[in-house]
Scaffold this motif. Structure first.
Motif, PDB file in Angstrom:
ATOM      1  N   GLY A  15       0.824  -1.217   0.000  1.00 36.97           N
ATOM      2  CA  GLY A  15       0.000   0.000   0.000  1.00 36.97           C
ATOM      3  C   GLY A  15       0.853   1.260   0.000  1.00 36.97           C
ATOM      4  N   ASP A  85      -2.863  -4.324  -6.136  1.00 35.90           N
ATOM      5  CA  ASP A  85      -2.247  -4.405  -4.805  1.00 35.90           C
ATOM      6  C   ASP A  85      -3.032  -5.415  -3.967  1.00 35.90           C
ATOM      7  OD1 ASP A  85      -1.879  -3.926  -2.047  1.00 35.90           O
ATOM      8  OD2 ASP A  85      -2.104  -1.757  -2.194  1.00 35.90           O
ATOM      9  N   ARG A 134      -6.644  -1.742  12.775  1.00 40.64           N
ATOM     10  CA  ARG A 134      -7.118  -2.715  11.783  1.00 40.64           C
ATOM     11  C   ARG A 134      -7.327  -4.040  12.496  1.00 40.64           C
ATOM     12  NH1 ARG A 134      -4.341  -3.523   5.863  1.00 40.64           N
ATOM     13  NH2 ARG A 134      -4.655  -5.733   6.264  1.00 40.64           N
TER      14      ARG A 134
HETATM   15 MG    MG Z   1      -2.187  -2.999   2.009  1.00 40.46          MG
END
Ligand code: MG
Ligand code: AP5
Length: 190
Positions: A15, A85, A134
Motif C-alpha cells: 500500500g 495491490d 485494523r
Molecule cells: Mg495494504
C-alpha cells in the motif's frame, strides 16, 4: 498500458509504495483489501461475508474475489494502467487476471515482489494495529495471514518468473531507496 502487480507478504509495503507509484505514473490503484474493508464499513452483504474471512486471516473465495476485481477494472475509464495491490493471491487469481487483461488486449507489465523478513513484518503490523486498529493486525491473526501467504500466495513468485514478469525488490529499509528500486524495475519492463 502499465499494469503493475505489487506483491508481497502482509506488511511488506504494498500500500505504501502503491501511493508513490500512482503519483509518478498516473495509473489507477486497486487494493482488494481496501475494497473489502470499505464494504465492511458500509455493512453490505459482501462486507458481512468478507469480515468472516478477514478476521480469521483467511482469503476470500477466488470466484467472489475475481468478480469484484473485474467490476472494479471495468469502472476505470480512460485509464493509463492499474496497480494491482493484494491481487492476485492464488494461482487461480493469477490465471483470471491474465485472461481478463488479455481479453482487453493487455497484459501484466511487471510483477514487483517486495521481500521483507518475517520479524520485521510482525513488528510493522503490530505497530499499525496499535495505531490504526485494523482488526486483523493482532499477533494471532498476523500469524495466520503469514501462513496463508506462504501456502497459497508465495507460489505466485514462480508463476510470474515463468511469465517473464517477476522483479525482486528488497523491501527492507528506507522508503525512498525502495521506491527508486521499484521505478528501475518498472522502467526495465515497460
Ligand atoms: Mg495494504
Ligand atoms: P490486504 O489489505 O491486502 O492486507 P495484506 O496483504 O495483509 O497487507 P497489508 O495491507 O497489511 O500490508 P501492505 O503490504 O499493504 O503494507 P503497508 O504499505 O500497509 O488484505 C487483507 C485481507 O483481505 C486478507 O487477509 C484477505 O482476507 C482479504 N483479501 C485481500 N485481497 C484478497 C485476494 N486477492 N483474495 C482473497 N482475499 C483477499 O505497510 C505496512 C506497515 O508498515 C504500515 O504501517 C507502513 O507504514 C509500514 N511500512 C511500509 N514500508 C515500510 C518500510 N520500508 N519501513 C518501515 N515501515 C514500513
Amino acid at each position: 498500458m502499465l499494469n503493475i502487480v505489487i506483491f508481497g507478504a502482509p506488511g511488506s509495503g504494498k500500500g505504501t509504495q502503491s501511493e508513490r507509484i500512482l503519483e509518478k505514473y498516473g495509473v489507477n490503484h486497486i487494493s482488494t483489501g481496501d475494497v473489502l474493508r470499505a464494504e465492511i464499513k458500509a455493512e453490505t452483504e459482501l462486507g458481512k461475508t468478507a469480515k468472516g474471512f478477514i478476521d480469521q486471516g483467511q482469503l476470500i473465495p477466488d470466484s467472489l474475489m475475481i468478480d469484484i476485481l473485474a467490476a472494479k477494472l471495468d469502472s476505470f475509464v480512460g485509464s493509463k494502467g492499474v496497480i494491482f495491490d493484494g491481487f492476485p493471491r492464488t494461482i487461480a487469481q493469477a490465471d483470471a487476471l491474465k485472461a481478463m487483461l488479455n481479453e482487453r488486449g493487455q497484459d501484466v507489465t511487471v510483477m514487483l515482489e517486495l521481500d521483507v523478513p518475517e520479524d520485521e513484518l510482525m513488528t510493522r503490523l503490530i505497530k499499525r494495529g496499535i495505531e490504526s486498529g485494523r482488526t486483523d493486525d493482532n499477533e494471532e491473526t498476523i500469524k495466520k495471514r503469514l501462513k496463508v501467504y506462504h501456502e497459497q500466495t508465495s507460489p505466485l513468485k514462480e508463476w510470474y518468473k515463468n511469465d517473464g514478469k517477476h522483479c525482486y525488490i528488497n523491501g527492507l529499509g528506507d522508503l525512498d531507496r525502495i521506491f527508486a528500486d521499484i521505478v528501475a524495475a518498472i522502467e526495465s519492463k515497460k
